[in-house]
Scaffold this active site. Structure first.
Site, PDB file in Angstrom:
ATOM      1  N   SER A 158      30.953  44.692  38.315  1.00  0.00           N
ATOM      2  CA  SER A 158      31.655  43.458  38.704  1.00  0.00           C
ATOM      3  C   SER A 158      31.405  42.999  40.130  1.00  0.00           C
ATOM      4  CB  SER A 158      33.158  43.622  38.472  1.00  0.00           C
ATOM      5  OG  SER A 158      33.462  43.641  37.103  1.00  0.00           O
ATOM      6  N   SER A 192      32.636  40.388  37.389  1.00  0.00           N
ATOM      7  CA  SER A 192      33.828  39.565  37.388  1.00  0.00           C
ATOM      8  C   SER A 192      34.261  39.113  38.786  1.00  0.00           C
ATOM      9  CB  SER A 192      34.990  40.339  36.741  1.00  0.00           C
ATOM     10  OG  SER A 192      35.350  41.475  37.548  1.00  0.00           O
ATOM     11  N   LYS A 239      39.771  39.256  46.215  1.00  0.00           N
ATOM     12  CA  LYS A 239      39.767  39.033  44.766  1.00  0.00           C
ATOM     13  C   LYS A 239      41.198  39.003  44.225  1.00  0.00           C
ATOM     14  CE  LYS A 239      37.532  40.873  40.567  1.00  0.00           C
ATOM     15  NZ  LYS A 239      36.650  41.952  40.043  1.00  0.00           N
TER      16      LYS A 239
END
Length: 244
Positions: free
Chosen positions: A239, A215, A85
């Site tokens: 997330s 996210s 990420k």
């Protein structure tokens, strides 16, 4: 040996094929990179924000193959392609947290210059091969994968690949069940063949798409698509849980 009813390798399956010398880490990493690029360029998944250089990826994969030849494998993650990420530091990539403020979308790359501890432990200590940094809602503030932007300021959605995968799998392997030799043949497809398969799966789509959640949208999309076997995400209020 029969595997699952889809094309996605598990880490355990890939490690077994690597240990048996049925495939090399160079082949596996090259496949994941080509698969990822087809997802970005043909399907417009927006799962990845940036990629490590081919040279860096190949060097890590070659080092893993050399360790296996010398019976010095570092374990199940050695030679396995992973993604990270965009709010987790990878030394050769910008650390943007999905924000233009921190350089997302800039033509000039400004590598952060250090690895997060979790990246160091997976890549340096355990031998995993990093493919790239995955998209995310800007600063982790979002749950649909839609708060990041393109360089022109327009929203940049990360798409859920599953509707397109439903079109791809019958084209890829009509028999349904995957054996080891089928997976090996898939991994050895050329970049052009992979792109062509994605084009065929795209035909007939109405243009609608589903959210990948957020996210950690790109991390989930890259694993679901099959362009990385593992992805690092972060979670405070859902997330990772929402995309998964």
């Amino acid at each position: 040996r029969v595997t699952t009813m889809n094309h996605r390798l598990t880490i355990k399956q890939a490690a077994r094929l690597l240990d048996a010398r049925a495939i090399s880490s160079v082949e596996l990493s090259s496949f994941c990179r080509s698969w990822a690029e087809a997802g970005e360029q043909v399907w417009g998944l927006n799962a990845f924000e940036s990629f490590v250089s081919n040279e860096e990826m190949t060097d890590r994969a070659k080092a893993s193959d050399d360790r296996r030849r010398l019976n010095q494998s570092r374990g199940v993650f050695d030679g396995i392609p992973i993604s990270v990420k965009a709010n987790i530091a990878v030394s050769s990539l910008p650390l943007t947290a999905g924000s233009k403020i921190l350089g997302k979308g800039h033509h000039e790359r400004h590598p952060v210059g250090y690895d997060a501890d979790v990246v160091r432990r997976l890549a340096m200590d355990s031998g995993a091969v990093i493919v790239g940094a995955t998209s995310m809602d800007e600063f982790g503030m979002g749950s649909l994968g839609n708060t990041s932007t393109n360089p022109d300021g327009t929203p940049r959605w990360t798409k859920n690949p599953l509707p397109l995968l439903r079109n791809l799998l019958p084209i890829l392997h009509p028999k349904g069940e995957w054996k080891d030799q089928d997976l090996v043949a898939l991994i050895r497809l050329s970049k052009d063949e992979i792109s062509e398969l994605h084009e065929k799966a795209k035909d007939g789509e109405a243009g609608e798409f589903y959210s990948a959640g957020g996210s950690s949208c790109g991390s989930a999309a890259s694993v679901a698509h099959g362009s990385s076997l593992l992805s690092l995400g972060t979670d405070t209020g859902g997330s990772v849980r929402l995309p998964s």
